[in-house]
Each structure stands twice: as C-alpha cells, then as structure tokens.
Design a protein around this motif. Structure first.
Motif, PDB file in Angstrom:
ATOM      1  N   SER A  27       0.839  -1.192   0.000  1.00  0.00           N
ATOM      2  CA  SER A  27       0.000   0.000   0.000  1.00  0.00           C
ATOM      3  C   SER A  27       0.872   1.240   0.000  1.00  0.00           C
ATOM      4  N   SER A  28       0.390   2.296  -0.655  1.00  0.00           N
ATOM      5  CA  SER A  28       1.130   3.558  -0.648  1.00  0.00           C
ATOM      6  C   SER A  28       1.067   4.221   0.722  1.00  0.00           C
ATOM      7  N   ALA A  29       0.121   3.793   1.565  1.00  0.00           N
ATOM      8  CA  ALA A  29      -0.038   4.397   2.891  1.00  0.00           C
ATOM      9  C   ALA A  29       0.929   3.811   3.916  1.00  0.00           C
ATOM     10  N   SER A  30       1.479   2.636   3.653  1.00  0.00           N
ATOM     11  CA  SER A  30       2.378   2.022   4.620  1.00  0.00           C
ATOM     12  C   SER A  30       3.518   1.330   3.902  1.00  0.00           C
ATOM     13  N   ASP A  31       4.608   1.126   4.612  1.00  0.00           N
ATOM     14  CA  ASP A  31       5.755   0.416   4.051  1.00  0.00           C
ATOM     15  C   ASP A  31       5.622  -1.082   4.253  1.00  0.00           C
ATOM     16  N   GLY A  32       4.604  -1.504   4.992  1.00  0.00           N
ATOM     17  CA  GLY A  32       4.422  -2.920   5.275  1.00  0.00           C
ATOM     18  C   GLY A  32       3.983  -3.687   4.039  1.00  0.00           C
ATOM     19  N   VAL A  33       4.427  -4.934   3.955  1.00  0.00           N
ATOM     20  CA  VAL A  33       4.037  -5.830   2.868  1.00  0.00           C
ATOM     21  C   VAL A  33       3.447  -7.080   3.503  1.00  0.00           C
ATOM     22  N   VAL A  34       2.349  -7.566   2.947  1.00  0.00           N
ATOM     23  CA  VAL A  34       1.703  -8.772   3.445  1.00  0.00           C
ATOM     24  C   VAL A  34       1.884  -9.862   2.405  1.00  0.00           C
ATOM     25  N   GLU A  35       2.351 -11.038   2.839  1.00  0.00           N
ATOM     26  CA  GLU A  35       2.465 -12.189   1.943  1.00  0.00           C
ATOM     27  C   GLU A  35       1.314 -13.135   2.230  1.00  0.00           C
ATOM     28  N   PHE A  36       0.689 -13.629   1.167  1.00  0.00           N
ATOM     29  CA  PHE A  36      -0.440 -14.536   1.300  1.00  0.00           C
ATOM     30  C   PHE A  36       0.060 -15.972   1.207  1.00  0.00           C
ATOM     31  N   LEU A  37      -0.204 -16.742   2.250  1.00  0.00           N
ATOM     32  CA  LEU A  37       0.241 -18.125   2.285  1.00  0.00           C
ATOM     33  C   LEU A  37      -0.674 -18.996   1.450  1.00  0.00           C
ATOM     34  N   GLU A  38      -0.094 -20.035   0.854  1.00  0.00           N
ATOM     35  CA  GLU A  38      -0.912 -21.004   0.130  1.00  0.00           C
ATOM     36  C   GLU A  38      -1.758 -21.731   1.163  1.00  0.00           C
ATOM     37  N   SER A  39      -3.060 -21.746   0.947  1.00  0.00           N
ATOM     38  CA  SER A  39      -3.960 -22.276   1.954  1.00  0.00           C
ATOM     39  C   SER A  39      -4.243 -23.755   1.802  1.00  0.00           C
ATOM     40  N   GLU A  40      -4.084 -24.259   0.609  1.00  0.00           N
ATOM     41  CA  GLU A  40      -4.394 -25.660   0.375  1.00  0.00           C
ATOM     42  C   GLU A  40      -3.248 -26.273  -0.411  1.00  0.00           C
ATOM     43  N   PRO A  41      -2.600 -27.301   0.122  1.00  0.00           N
ATOM     44  CA  PRO A  41      -1.510 -27.900  -0.628  1.00  0.00           C
ATOM     45  C   PRO A  41      -2.021 -28.502  -1.930  1.00  0.00           C
ATOM     46  N   SER A  42      -1.125 -28.584  -2.875  1.00  0.00           N
ATOM     47  CA  SER A  42      -1.485 -29.137  -4.176  1.00  0.00           C
ATOM     48  C   SER A  42      -2.041 -30.543  -4.029  1.00  0.00           C
ATOM     49  N   ALA A  43      -3.120 -30.815  -4.737  1.00  0.00           N
ATOM     50  CA  ALA A  43      -3.772 -32.126  -4.644  1.00  0.00           C
ATOM     51  C   ALA A  43      -2.918 -33.217  -5.279  1.00  0.00           C
ATOM     52  N   THR A  44      -2.111 -32.822  -6.249  1.00  0.00           N
ATOM     53  CA  THR A  44      -1.265 -33.813  -6.902  1.00  0.00           C
ATOM     54  C   THR A  44       0.148 -33.683  -6.378  1.00  0.00           C
ATOM     55  N   THR A  45       0.591 -34.658  -5.637  1.00  0.00           N
ATOM     56  CA  THR A  45       1.968 -34.645  -5.147  1.00  0.00           C
ATOM     57  C   THR A  45       2.758 -35.660  -5.952  1.00  0.00           C
ATOM     58  N   THR A  46       3.823 -35.188  -6.545  1.00  0.00           N
ATOM     59  CA  THR A  46       4.678 -36.051  -7.348  1.00  0.00           C
ATOM     60  C   THR A  46       6.088 -35.965  -6.819  1.00  0.00           C
ATOM     61  N   ASN A  47       6.934 -36.787  -7.355  1.00  0.00           N
ATOM     62  CA  ASN A  47       8.344 -36.742  -6.984  1.00  0.00           C
ATOM     63  C   ASN A  47       9.104 -35.727  -7.818  1.00  0.00           C
ATOM     64  N   ASP A  48       8.412 -35.063  -8.713  1.00  0.00           N
ATOM     65  CA  ASP A  48       9.024 -34.076  -9.594  1.00  0.00           C
ATOM     66  C   ASP A  48       8.786 -32.676  -9.033  1.00  0.00           C
ATOM     67  N   PRO A  49       9.792 -32.050  -8.395  1.00  0.00           N
ATOM     68  CA  PRO A  49       9.587 -30.724  -7.785  1.00  0.00           C
ATOM     69  C   PRO A  49       9.235 -29.649  -8.800  1.00  0.00           C
ATOM     70  N   GLN A  50       9.723 -29.774 -10.033  1.00  0.00           N
ATOM     71  CA  GLN A  50       9.408 -28.776 -11.060  1.00  0.00           C
ATOM     72  C   GLN A  50       7.926 -28.830 -11.415  1.00  0.00           C
TER      73      GLN A  50
END
Length: 152
Positions: A27-50
């Motif tokens: 925001s232009s009103a503050s120097d603070g930055v908010v990061e949004f966390l991923e709320s739901e892990p990916s449904a497909t988990t593979t051994n391929d990190p890419q």
C-alpha cells in the motif's frame, strides 16, 4: 496471466502481485508488505519438484477495498487463483496493515507479514482472470450498501 493489480483503497493506492507461487499486497499508505500463504496444498503430489512448482503457480490476482461494518472500517480483499484450480480469498483490515508496518520497523531485516486465506474454493477449471466489481444498491433503500462481488 494476470499477476499485478492496482486498486484504490480509500485515499491510497494498493497493489497485489503474484510472483511464481507467492502473492504479496502493498500500500502507498504504509511500508508494510503482506504475503499470502498457500492455503491448500497441491492435490497432486509427485516426486518431480518442477511439476509441483508449476501446479502451485499463480495464474491471476485481484484486490478491492470495502467499507465493512457499522463503523465503516476499510478492509482489503484479495483473490489469488493458482494453477491447481484453487481460488483463495484473503481479508486484511486497515489495522492489520498498520500492525505489519510497525512489526517490520521493529525488526532488523524487512520480511513480509504473512496471512492465511479465510476461504478457499476449488474451481472446475483454471482461473486466468479475476476482477472485483461493485453491484449498486437499491436506490429506494437508504440502508443498502453496494455489494462487492468477485468475477472469475
């Protein structure tokens, strides 16, 4: 991809940005930055990190400011759509942004404040564009306020 969105928040300009698998609000009103966390892990988990990183990649972001409650306090709503078909909606109050700025000033290194989504929806298809819109209130009623809706 829609990875940067600027919007009016009261007298200030706010922005939300998506960078690979991370989303941020500033925001232009503050120097603070908010990061949004991923709320739901990916449904497909593979051994391929890419492949996992691509399924978590942000496709679209949008934000809007809404006057909430009887006290008309300003709240910022942010929507983040990911490649894994998750649509997360975050709510940040004006106090949260001010608190994040004070917290950042007290720390030696500047790291963003993090927050989790208050709701997550699974969409049938990937969302590639987001927009908040205000539906006008009934002009005959004095107590009606415009309704903010998310269009995906």
């Amino acid at each position: 991809k829609q990875l940067l969105h600027r919007f009016q928040a009261g007298n200030d300009i706010s922005w939300v940005s998506g960078l690979k698998d991370r989303a941020f609000l500033g925001s232009s009103a503050s120097d603070g930055v908010v990061e949004f966390l991923e709320s739901e892990p990916s449904a497909t988990t593979t051994n391929d990190p890419q492949r996992e990183a691509l399924s978590n990649e942000i496709q679209a972001v949008a934000g809007c400011a809404v006057q909430d409650g009887e006290e008309n306090k300003l709240s910022l709503y942010v929507a983040v759509a990911r490649a894994n078909k998750a649509l997360a909606i975050y709510r940040i109050s004006e106090e949260d942004l001010t608190t994040s700025q004070r917290d950042d000033e007290s720390k030696q290194q500047q790291s963003p404040t993090t927050t989790e989504a208050f709701t997550v929806h699974k969409t049938p298809k990937r969302v590639s564009s987001l927009c908040f819109a205000k539906v006008p209130a009934d002009t005959n009623s004095e107590s009606s306020k415009p309704l903010s809706v998310l269009i995906a």
